[in-house]
Design a protein around this motif. Structure first.
Motif, PDB file in Angstrom:
ATOM      1  N   ALA A 278      12.010   3.837  -2.681  1.00 27.05           N
ATOM      2  CA  ALA A 278      10.672   3.450  -3.106  1.00 27.05           C
ATOM      3  C   ALA A 278       9.704   4.559  -2.711  1.00 27.05           C
ATOM      4  CB  ALA A 278      10.258   2.143  -2.456  1.00 27.05           C
ATOM      5  N   CYS A 279       8.782   4.848  -3.570  1.00 30.27           N
ATOM      6  CA  CYS A 279       7.769   5.866  -3.307  1.00 30.27           C
ATOM      7  C   CYS A 279       6.423   5.170  -3.404  1.00 30.27           C
ATOM      8  CB  CYS A 279       7.887   6.990  -4.339  1.00 30.27           C
ATOM      9  SG  CYS A 279       6.917   8.426  -3.935  1.00 30.27           S
ATOM     10  N   VAL A 280       5.765   5.009  -2.244  1.00 24.93           N
ATOM     11  CA  VAL A 280       4.531   4.245  -2.202  1.00 24.93           C
ATOM     12  C   VAL A 280       3.457   5.075  -1.507  1.00 24.93           C
ATOM     13  CG1 VAL A 280       3.437   2.130  -1.360  1.00 24.93           C
ATOM     14  CG2 VAL A 280       5.814   2.091  -2.105  1.00 24.93           C
ATOM     15  N   MET A 281       2.237   4.928  -1.998  1.00 25.83           N
ATOM     16  CA  MET A 281       1.099   5.632  -1.418  1.00 25.83           C
ATOM     17  C   MET A 281      -0.113   4.716  -1.514  1.00 25.83           C
ATOM     18  SD  MET A 281      -0.394   9.187  -2.836  1.00 25.83           S
ATOM     19  CE  MET A 281      -1.431  10.186  -1.857  1.00 25.83           C
ATOM     20  N   TYR A 282      -0.949   4.774  -0.503  1.00 27.76           N
ATOM     21  CA  TYR A 282      -2.171   3.982  -0.517  1.00 27.76           C
ATOM     22  C   TYR A 282      -3.362   4.922  -0.637  1.00 27.76           C
ATOM     23  CZ  TYR A 282       0.564  -0.060   0.824  1.00 27.76           C
ATOM     24  OH  TYR A 282       1.465  -1.080   0.828  1.00 27.76           O
ATOM     25  N   VAL A 283      -4.160   4.719  -1.651  1.00 28.89           N
ATOM     26  CA  VAL A 283      -5.360   5.515  -1.874  1.00 28.89           C
ATOM     27  C   VAL A 283      -6.531   4.558  -1.956  1.00 28.89           C
ATOM     28  CG1 VAL A 283      -6.547   7.106  -3.408  1.00 28.89           C
ATOM     29  CG2 VAL A 283      -4.077   7.308  -3.085  1.00 28.89           C
ATOM     30  N   ASN A 284      -7.472   4.694  -1.029  1.00 28.18           N
ATOM     31  CA  ASN A 284      -8.636   3.806  -0.974  1.00 28.18           C
ATOM     32  C   ASN A 284      -8.225   2.337  -0.964  1.00 28.18           C
ATOM     33  OD1 ASN A 284     -10.410   5.992  -0.974  1.00 28.18           O
ATOM     34  ND2 ASN A 284     -10.417   6.069  -3.205  1.00 28.18           N
ATOM     35  N   GLY A 285      -7.147   2.043  -0.217  1.00 26.05           N
ATOM     36  CA  GLY A 285      -6.696   0.664  -0.103  1.00 26.05           C
ATOM     37  C   GLY A 285      -5.865   0.172  -1.270  1.00 26.05           C
ATOM     38  N   GLU A 286      -5.634   1.021  -2.263  1.00 28.67           N
ATOM     39  CA  GLU A 286      -4.861   0.611  -3.440  1.00 28.67           C
ATOM     40  C   GLU A 286      -3.448   1.174  -3.342  1.00 28.67           C
ATOM     41  OE1 GLU A 286      -4.819   1.728  -8.159  1.00 28.67           O
ATOM     42  OE2 GLU A 286      -6.775   1.496  -7.185  1.00 28.67           O
ATOM     43  N   LYS A 287      -2.462   0.324  -3.552  1.00 24.64           N
ATOM     44  CA  LYS A 287      -1.061   0.720  -3.466  1.00 24.64           C
ATOM     45  C   LYS A 287      -0.639   1.397  -4.767  1.00 24.64           C
ATOM     46  CE  LYS A 287       3.537  -1.125  -2.575  1.00 24.64           C
ATOM     47  NZ  LYS A 287       4.305  -2.332  -2.233  1.00 24.64           N
ATOM     48  N   ILE A 288      -0.064   2.602  -4.609  1.00 24.90           N
ATOM     49  CA  ILE A 288       0.444   3.347  -5.761  1.00 24.90           C
ATOM     50  C   ILE A 288       1.933   3.558  -5.532  1.00 24.90           C
ATOM     51  CG2 ILE A 288       0.321   5.498  -7.060  1.00 24.90           C
ATOM     52  CD1 ILE A 288      -2.587   5.759  -6.099  1.00 24.90           C
ATOM     53  N   SER A 289       2.746   3.125  -6.482  1.00 27.47           N
ATOM     54  CA  SER A 289       4.196   3.242  -6.316  1.00 27.47           C
ATOM     55  C   SER A 289       4.835   4.147  -7.369  1.00 27.47           C
ATOM     56  CB  SER A 289       4.849   1.862  -6.337  1.00 27.47           C
ATOM     57  OG  SER A 289       4.549   1.201  -7.546  1.00 27.47           O
TER      58      SER A 289
END
Length: 153
Positions: free
Chosen positions: A103-114
């Motif tokens: 899984a590739c997940v990132m949080y930008v400004n509180g938003e989860k990006i996968s």
């Protein structure tokens, strides 16, 4: 009052007391003499900046204060580099951890990006920003050295 040329020679021989160094700075700030040794001493001692401050009625800057300011800038620069390296290492570790889970997940400004492509693009962008900042610092340092060299010439 001592001869300015003798004080300059003693300064470069590192034999001046603090009082004599202050006297030399004052003499350099007010002298009309334009010999090679006077110009060199002015450049080394930063008297050009001191002349501007004196003309504006500001307090004299001592060599000790200049060294402290330079040291603080160096510390901040190294601390920023250390933080950047730490962030990259932690980011890399997290990336590997997520890769293991597939899984590739990132949080930008509180938003989860996968989306893996978006996450990788963000990482590359951050690395580019860090590289640009480092290049800017190097260029700034080279410009300052060039300015100092042109004064010495």
């Amino acid at each position: 009052m001592q001869d300015i040329h003798k004080l300059i020679e003693a300064y470069f021989d590192c034999t001046l007391s603090e009082q004599e160094e202050q006297q030399l700075k004052q003499m350099l700030a007010t002298t009309e003499e334009d010999t090679a040794d006077v110009r060199e001493a002015k450049a080394v001692l930063g008297v050009f900046a001191m002349e501007r401050k004196l003309s504006q009625g500001a307090q004299q800057i001592t060599n000790h204060e200049l060294r402290i300011t330079h040291s603080k800038r160096s510390i901040v620069r190294y601390a920023a580099a250390a933080v950047a390296v730490f962030a990259i290492v932690i980011g890399g570790m997290k990336y590997v951890e997520y890769q293991e889970d597939n899984a590739c997940v990132m949080y930008v400004n509180g938003e989860k990006i996968s989306n893996e492509k978006i996450v990788l693009a963000q990482m590359v962008g951050q690395m580019d920003d860090i590289s640009e900042a480092a290049d800017y610092n190097d260029q700034t340092m080279f410009n300052q050295l060039d300015d100092m060299a042109s004064v010495l010439e």
